[in-house]
Design an enzyme around this catalytic site. Structure first.
Site, PDB file in Angstrom:
ATOM      1  N   CYS A 253       0.801  -1.542  -0.222  1.00  0.00           N
ATOM      2  CA  CYS A 253      -0.169  -0.092  -0.082  1.00  0.00           C
ATOM      3  C   CYS A 253       0.661   1.249  -0.276  1.00  0.00           C
ATOM      4  CB  CYS A 253      -0.568   0.334   0.944  1.00  0.00           C
ATOM      5  SG  CYS A 253      -0.468   0.000   2.097  1.00  0.00           S
TER       6      CYS A 253
ATOM      7  N   HIS B  95      -2.130   0.732   6.897  1.00  0.00           N
ATOM      8  CA  HIS B  95      -2.404   0.398   5.891  1.00  0.00           C
ATOM      9  C   HIS B  95      -3.084   2.008   5.208  1.00  0.00           C
ATOM     10  CE1 HIS B  95      -4.485  -1.609   2.305  1.00  0.00           C
ATOM     11  NE2 HIS B  95      -5.351  -1.374   2.098  1.00  0.00           N
TER      12      HIS B  95
ATOM     13  N   HIS C  70      -6.023   1.012  -3.254  1.00  0.00           N
ATOM     14  CA  HIS C  70      -4.330   0.373  -1.854  1.00  0.00           C
ATOM     15  C   HIS C  70      -4.646  -0.513  -2.888  1.00  0.00           C
ATOM     16  CE1 HIS C  70      -7.773  -1.925  -0.322  1.00  0.00           C
ATOM     17  NE2 HIS C  70      -7.959  -1.240  -1.427  1.00  0.00           N
TER      18      HIS C  70
END
Length: 162
Positions: free
Chosen positions: A65, A117, A132
């Site tokens: 990510c 993340h 992502h």
């Protein structure tokens, strides 16, 4: 006279400390990205849709990510931090209702509150989307207003431009 001087000194110290706090959060000489720059960054990020997830990856063989953001920005000659923990400090925190294209959204998908993340906002209201690199599905766009993602948002930032 002495009281006025003391009050003036305190005012100068207060103003100077406020500017110090502002400098801590906003890098000198930094600004935000233009609409044209964001469009180019989003276009670059979308080139990687479908690429599988790979920890530490930053190419078509695999991508994580924070690597996706790093690659999208570096391909447009912008310098940003490589890992999500550092990326989370690289902008001004904003509220969900103020979200715009190009903002970064950070999640805690494991331990509560621990950022692990990051995604890049690709579509604004009413249906906010972000791109992502998912550990399960690779690089993809998802709707932010899904219960899984909404419950895991830690912060949203508008990134600085160096």
């Amino acid at each position: 006279m002495c009281k006025r001087f003391l009050a003036l000194c305190l005012l100068v110290i207060l103003v100077d400390s406020c500017s110090f706090v502002k400098r801590m959060f906003h890098k000198p000489g930094s600004s935000y990205y233009s609409a044209k720059e964001i469009k180019a960054i989003l276009k670059e990020a979308r080139k990687y849709k479908g690429v599988p997830y790979r920890t530490g990856g930053m190419d078509t063989k695999g991508m994580d990510c924070s690597g996706l953001l790093f690659k999208a920005y570096s391909s447009n000659d912008f310098s940003i931090p490589r890992v999500s923990a550092d990326q989370a400090k690289f902008g001004e925190e904003i509220r969900l209702q103020d979200i715009q294209l190009g903002d970064w959204v950070f999640f805690a998908t494991g331990k509560v509150g621990l950022i692990n993340h990051v995604g890049l906002i690709t579509k604004e209201k009413p249906s906010i989307s972000f791109i992502h690199a998912s550990t399960s599905y690779g690089v993809r766009e998802d709707l932010l207003f899904q219960r899984f993602w909404l419950e895991r948002i830690v912060k949203i930032i508008r990134p600085y431009k160096n």
